[in-house]
Design an enzyme around this catalytic site. Structure first.
Site, PDB file in Angstrom:
ATOM      1  N   ASP A 132       0.873  -1.172   0.000  1.00 29.02           N
ATOM      2  CA  ASP A 132       0.000   0.000   0.000  1.00 29.02           C
ATOM      3  C   ASP A 132       0.912   1.225   0.000  1.00 29.02           C
ATOM      4  O   ASP A 132       2.089   1.150   0.363  1.00 29.02           O
ATOM      5  CB  ASP A 132      -0.950  -0.008   1.207  1.00 29.02           C
ATOM      6  CG  ASP A 132      -2.141   0.944   0.988  1.00 29.02           C
ATOM      7  OD1 ASP A 132      -2.080   1.770   0.044  1.00 29.02           O
ATOM      8  OD2 ASP A 132      -3.120   0.875   1.760  1.00 29.02           O
TER       9      ASP A 132
HETATM   10  C1  BGC Z   1      -4.947   3.369   0.125  1.00 28.33           C
HETATM   11  C2  BGC Z   1      -4.979   2.373  -1.023  1.00 28.33           C
HETATM   12  C3  BGC Z   1      -4.814   3.099  -2.324  1.00 28.33           C
HETATM   13  C4  BGC Z   1      -3.519   3.878  -2.312  1.00 28.33           C
HETATM   14  C5  BGC Z   1      -3.234   4.635  -3.582  1.00 28.33           C
HETATM   15  C6  BGC Z   1      -3.735   4.273   0.032  1.00 28.33           C
HETATM   16  O1  BGC Z   1      -3.876   5.328   0.945  1.00 28.33           O
HETATM   17  O2  BGC Z   1      -4.964   2.690   1.346  1.00 28.33           O
HETATM   18  O3  BGC Z   1      -6.182   1.654  -0.975  1.00 28.33           O
HETATM   19  O4  BGC Z   1      -4.858   2.199  -3.380  1.00 28.33           O
HETATM   20  O5  BGC Z   1      -3.559   4.817  -1.237  1.00 28.33           O
HETATM   21  O6  BGC Z   1      -4.056   5.727  -3.734  1.00 28.33           O
END
Ligand code: BGC
Length: 759
Positions: A298
């Site tokens: 993530d």
């Molecule tokens: C989220 C993810 C997301 C990523 C990219 C993170 O803060 O938890 O689900 O895909 O950001 O935007």
């Protein structure tokens, strides 16, 4: 806590991005975005000189042929990328970037395209800033309420199609974390509380995405079941409970969908960050589940170089192209010094490349600047919404409204005159023409409450040509009451906004809406409440209103779908994928763990982020998530899992199960006067040796029936759901003994019973 990325939820960066995103510079720069991409015409010509371009070879062989050609620097290049960090003033904008959430440059000299990722949980994110359009689908928790794998496939296909049209070749949606904590701010972008339902729906969604030659993803692996303290909380859970709950949802989703990617979560699991957790990434994911794709962190969720690479993380995102990230120069050095074997780096590259070949993103390069077809998207979204919206209560058959005879309708609250609510965070989709309640240039700002231009008032008016249909905002309760009193029917729209990075402190509707509903219902007994919520809410007024409809966030076709359902042009068929509790006291954690004023959400400054990690005790419920917890604790919910009404009635009879417990058959009869689609549910009680005192969902099937029609339905029973996870053997086993199969229309109504035995 990462300070540079939205993934780390740094507020000041978010604000900078908000300003930057409105800038036309980005749109201008987009003109050079794709010159590094291969075109379909170049692939066959290159194939002779590039044996890995031979599509008749297996993805694994092709990946290895590429790896043989790669320099160390190129091998490292493929395992990290860039993303939001590029939007920070002064950071270089890489050639080829398509302005999505993440970008990994390809190996141009070998014809390997870059990986263009975008968030797309409920539709493609961030379109408006690039003057693009994207369809907002109903929330995934709503789509899960359809219990329809075909709807899930269609959902994914819409996302894949629109990603591709916008120049992306990887989705980073696919949320499947179980709704252990219904106040979780991301409940709307997950698929409910049951591993079989959530895994089946998410797996089919991923299949749909990948049907468009776009790589799919499943996330957030694992136990990212609350947002409070999400970057540092420690989920504590035993092996068996873990395997039979959230990990089972991932397992089923992966088995069905074969996603290219698994996104590891921000939080720790049993003391170790998910993205450097060997048990999660290697033992469970690779050895037990057999996942062959790549693990991507993530955004900002990578915390180390050597530990992460050895644990099984394949790609750091967003990383940074200046080489400063964990998987940049640091990884190169770790390989040179032998701390990370070259074979490990090769394996990381292998998983990425084989996934690209597997999904067909090399043979089918993204076509830049194709225009998304908004009409096709809207029709698909409306269709899915019609199968997602749940009828929870309908006393005295108040619904469906009779288009011919109804003479006055009061529409109250939740901006139902202009639009429908959407969920926020990285699952936010930009509203065409902007947020209808607060139009401004550019896309949605982080945390903004965005309404989409799908007006319930307009479509209800269209369905009731002889009626006076008036709107009141609900801000002044006395005015709303006056309108309700002078109308034949009152429809109160109530909302609960949810977004990533922040849990709801309670299950109650915010903004005094309970008082509004009480007052309207007191003034007009013929009151319908339409909920636009991200998950379960409490309903202290439930006995005093005649009808309740759960619309979730219904998407760009939401208002039309709702009007079709309210007037009976379409029959309700959806059923709850989550239990609606009577109050927080019924939950395993009456207060969200860690929820105090200073860690209310993860929008923390650096200093605040140094908060001590805290444990979230998932052993309390263990595998007994949602309805299983309610049954184990002898609690009666407000509305049970699997519950939903329709405009007709069904009878269940003649349940049988085959000797080895693989298929149940039963007869479902439509005993009413309207055609409808019923979802038949099958549960199992395991032998006593399982130690369980509650039933588990083991199968389900939708069946469409004309009035009076009866059909014998065969429901395949999922063997994993009939098994327990043996921690000695690291495998699912069916215990010897007697199994009871129960079937019926909801988890709280399973009157039919049969047994089978396993020796
Ligand atoms: C989220 C993810 C997301 C990523 C990219 C993170 O803060 O938890 O689900 O895909 O950001 O935007």
């Amino acid at each position: 806590m990462h300070t540079n990325f939205i993934g780390g939820q740094n507020m000041s960066v978010t604000k900078v991005l908000g300003t930057l995103l409105t800038s036309s510079i980005l749109v201008a720069a987009a003109g050079v975005a794709f010159d590094a991409e291969a075109t379909p015409a170049t692939v066959p010509a290159a194939a002779a000189a590039r044996p890995w371009m031979n599509a008749s070879l297996s993805p694994d062989v092709r990946a290895d042929l590429v790896i043989k050609q790669l320099t160390l620097a190129e091998k490292v290049q493929l395992v990290h990328g860039t993303g939001w960090a590029t939007l920070i003033p002064g950071n270089p904008i890489p050639k080829g970037w398509n302005y999505g959430a993440g970008y990994v440059p390809g190996i141009e000299r070998l014809g390997i395209p870059g990986i263009h990722m975008d968030d797309s949980a409920v539709g493609v994110r961030g379109a408006a800033n690039m003057s693009r359009y994207a369809t907002l689908l109903p929330s995934t928790v709503g789509a899960a309420a359809s219990w329809n794998p075909k709807a899930a496939f269609l959902y994914g296909a819409v996302i894949g199609r629109e990603l591709r049209d916008q120049g992306f070749n990887m989705s980073i949606g696919g949320g499947v974390d179980l709704a252990r904590e219904p106040r979780d701010g991301r409940t709307f972008e997950y698929a409910g509380e049951d591993p079989l339902l959530a895994g089946t729906m998410t797996g089919n969604l991923i299949k749909g995405v990948q049907s468009q030659h776009v790589m799919g993803d499943i996330k957030h692996y694992a136990f990212n079941d609350q947002e409070t303290g999400r970057s540092y909380f420690n989920a504590v859970i035993g092996d068996r409970a873990a395997q039979e709950s959230d990990l089972l949802a991932f397992r089923i989703g992966i088995d069905i969908g074969h996603p290219a990617g698994v996104m590891c979560a921000y939080n720790r699991v049993n003391g170790i960050y998910a993205c450097e957790n060997p048990w999660l990434l290697t033992q469970v994911l690779r050895k037990d589940i057999g996942f062959k794709g790549f693990v991507v962190s993530d955004w900002g969720g990578t915390h180390s170089t050597v530990a992460s690479a050895l644990a099984g993380l394949d790609m750091e995102m967003p990383g940074s192209l200046d080489g400063k990230s964990h998987f940049g120069a640091a990884l190169e050095q770790a390989v040179q010094s032998g701390k990370v074997p070259m074979a490990t780096l090769d394996e990381m590259d292998h998983r990425i490349l084989r996934s690209m070949f597997m999904a067909g993103v090399v043979e089918h390069p993204v076509t830049p600047r194709r225009v998304v077809n908004p009409f096709e998207g809207r029709d698909d979204a409306e269709h899915i919404a019609e199968e997602s919206i749940v009828l929870l209560r309908n006393k005295h058959h108040l619904l469906p409204l009779d288009a011919e005879s109804v003479h006055s309708i009061a529409i109250i609250g939740a901006h139902a005159d202009v639009g429908v609510l959407s969920g926020g965070g990285s699952a936010q989709v930009d509203a065409p023409g902007g947020n209808v309640i607060d139009p401004h240039a550019g896309g949605a700002k982080w945390g903004e409450t965005v309404y989409f231009p799908s007006s319930p008032l307009k479509y209800i008016r269209q369905h009731a040509p002889h009626a006076t249909v008036a709107f009141n905002s609900g801000a002044d309760i006395a005015a709303a009451v006056a309108l309700a009193r002078s109308s034949q029917v009152a429809v109160v729209f109530a909302q609960q906004h949810m977004l990533e990075g922040m849990d709801r402190p309670t299950l109650a509707l915010p903004d005094n809406q309970d008082a509004l509903i009480e007052a309207v219902a007191a003034a007009n007994p013929r009151t319908v409440v339409v909920l636009e919520t991200g998950g379960p809410v409490t309903m202290p007024w439930v006995d005093r209103v005649q009808a309740v409809v759960e619309a979730w966030y219904p998407g760009i076709g939401g208002a039309q779908a709702l009007a079709n359902l309210l007037f009976g042009n379409v029959n309700f068929s959806a059923k709850l994928p989550v239990t609606f509790p009577r109050g927080e006291g019924q939950l395993p954690h009456p207060v969200v763990t860690g929820l105090t004023a200073d860690v209310f959400h993860t929008e923390l400054t650096d200093a605040q982020a140094k908060v001590e990690p805290f444990d979230v005790d998932y052993n309390k419920a263990g595998a007994a998530v949602g309805y299983k917890w309610f049954e184990r604790q002898h609690l009666s919910p407000l509305f049970p899992f699997g519950f939903g009404l329709s405009y007709t009635t069904y009878a269940y009879s003649n349940l049988k199960v085959d000797a080895d417990g693989k298929t149940a058959t039963l007869t479902v009869t439509n005993t009413g006067r309207r055609a409808g689609t019923e979802i038949a549910e099958a549960y199992a009680l395991l032998p006593k040796a399982s130690g369980e005192t509650y039933k588990r969902l083991v199968g389900f099937k939708r069946v469409s029936l004309a009035p009076g029609e009866a059909q014998t339905v065969a429901i395949p029973l999922n063997e994993l759901c009939e098994s327990i996870y043996g921690t000695q053997k690291h495998a699912f086993v069916r215990l010897p003994g007697t199994y009871t199969i129960l079937a019926g229309p909801s988890s709280a109504n399973t009157l039919l019973k049969v047994t089978f035995s396993v020796r």
